[in-house]
Enzyme design. Sequence first.
Site, short mmCIF file in Angstrom:
data_model
loop_
_atom_site.label_atom_id
_atom_site.label_comp_id
_atom_site.label_asym_id
_atom_site.label_seq_id
_atom_site.Cartn_x
_atom_site.Cartn_y
_atom_site.Cartn_z
N ASN A 1 18.08 58.73 -38.71
CA ASN A 1 18.37 59.79 -37.60
C ASN A 1 19.95 60.14 -37.73
OD1 ASN A 1 18.67 61.30 -35.43
ND2 ASN A 1 18.10 59.69 -33.84
N LYS B 1 21.30 62.24 -36.10
CA LYS B 1 21.97 62.66 -34.84
C LYS B 1 22.90 63.87 -34.82
CE LYS B 1 21.19 58.10 -32.94
NZ LYS B 1 21.38 57.11 -31.89
N HIS C 1 13.51 61.20 -28.32
CA HIS C 1 14.49 60.32 -28.30
C HIS C 1 15.11 59.95 -27.01
CE1 HIS C 1 18.08 58.30 -29.54
NE2 HIS C 1 17.59 58.01 -30.73
N GLU D 1 17.98 59.72 -26.32
CA GLU D 1 19.18 60.70 -25.83
C GLU D 1 18.92 61.82 -25.35
OE1 GLU D 1 20.90 60.07 -29.87
OE2 GLU D 1 21.59 58.04 -29.22
N GLU E 1 12.78 51.95 -29.32
CA GLU E 1 14.43 51.69 -29.45
C GLU E 1 14.87 51.08 -28.14
OE1 GLU E 1 16.04 54.45 -32.99
OE2 GLU E 1 15.66 55.64 -31.01
N GLY F 1 23.23 51.86 -30.92
CA GLY F 1 24.92 52.43 -31.06
C GLY F 1 26.03 51.24 -30.54
N SER G 1 20.91 49.66 -33.44
CA SER G 1 21.66 48.73 -34.22
C SER G 1 21.00 47.92 -35.49
CB SER G 1 22.35 47.79 -33.43
OG SER G 1 22.97 48.50 -32.71
P1 13P Z 1 22.09 53.04 -34.18
O1 13P Z 1 21.11 52.57 -35.32
O2 13P Z 1 23.17 53.88 -34.23
O3 13P Z 1 21.95 52.25 -33.03
O4 13P Z 1 20.84 54.45 -33.36
C1 13P Z 1 19.56 54.16 -33.46
C2 13P Z 1 18.77 55.30 -33.02
O5 13P Z 1 18.94 55.77 -31.98
C3 13P Z 1 18.12 56.07 -33.93
O6 13P Z 1 17.42 56.93 -33.54
#
Ligand code: 13P
Length: 254
Positions: free
Chosen positions: A10, A12, A97, A99, A167, A173, A213
């Site tokens: 992803n 993002k 997601h 976010e 997640e 992150g 992560s």
């Molecule tokens: P990270 O791997 O940067 O922690 O992000 C995970 C994520 O949100 C994937 O959709």
Amino acid sequence: MARKMLIAGNWKMNCLTADGTTLAKEIARQVKENKFDCEFLVCPPFTLLAMVKKCLRGAKVALGAQDVHFADKGAHTGDISPYMLADLGCKYVIIGHSERRTDHGESNELIEKKVVAAHNVGLTTVICIGETLEERENGRTIQVCQNEIFGSVPEDATAKNTVIAYEPIWAIGTGKTPTAADVEEVHAAVRKALAKKLGRSTAEKIRILYGGSVKPSNAKEFLALPDVDGALIGGASLKADDFIEIAKNAPKLK
Ligand code: 13P
């Protein structure tokens, strides 16, 4: 039925034409050159979908988007419809997601609507769930994740059109991760909720990815867990070598 592992990136809201092209081409090159037992998916931002599709030509890497609207077309300024994604060659779309749940206030109801719309045009959805730090500290992780499954996974979900991504929000992150035992506990509970909703046989076939992560150094431990069927990778998917290294840790089948 055995579940094939899915290694998904992803991206993002990252990459412009230059670095996105380099990244996609490098992933394509390494996937072509090595032999992998897993399936690959990359989900760049909308702006790069067409370009990344070209860069991936000839490599077994599926293309996905990071969100979609539920309507086929019409007066929805700034939104992208499932037909548009299918038209671009997308096979997958990430929906719900954390976010988007946070930044855009997306509810389970809205997410389910988007999922159904995506399925209707033949897209496979990656439905994201996961708890906040506060929910984890209050011992509510399983309940929150199961509620998100009941609320956002539609009745028409099958192993072919649906993937779940667990997640934990506090692990995204941050470099922090749950223990392997915690991850397996949640994945097993998610599969149980899927069984309740869709029947045991469908639940056994649906892939449940872990995200938060994931990096080359911890991939092996997570990917070996019985109910972990792949990874949804953010930061580490922006480096081709790390993304590929994670895939090298994927067992053949579950
Ligand atoms: P990270 O791997 O940067 O922690 O992000 C995970 C994520 O949100 C994937 O959709």
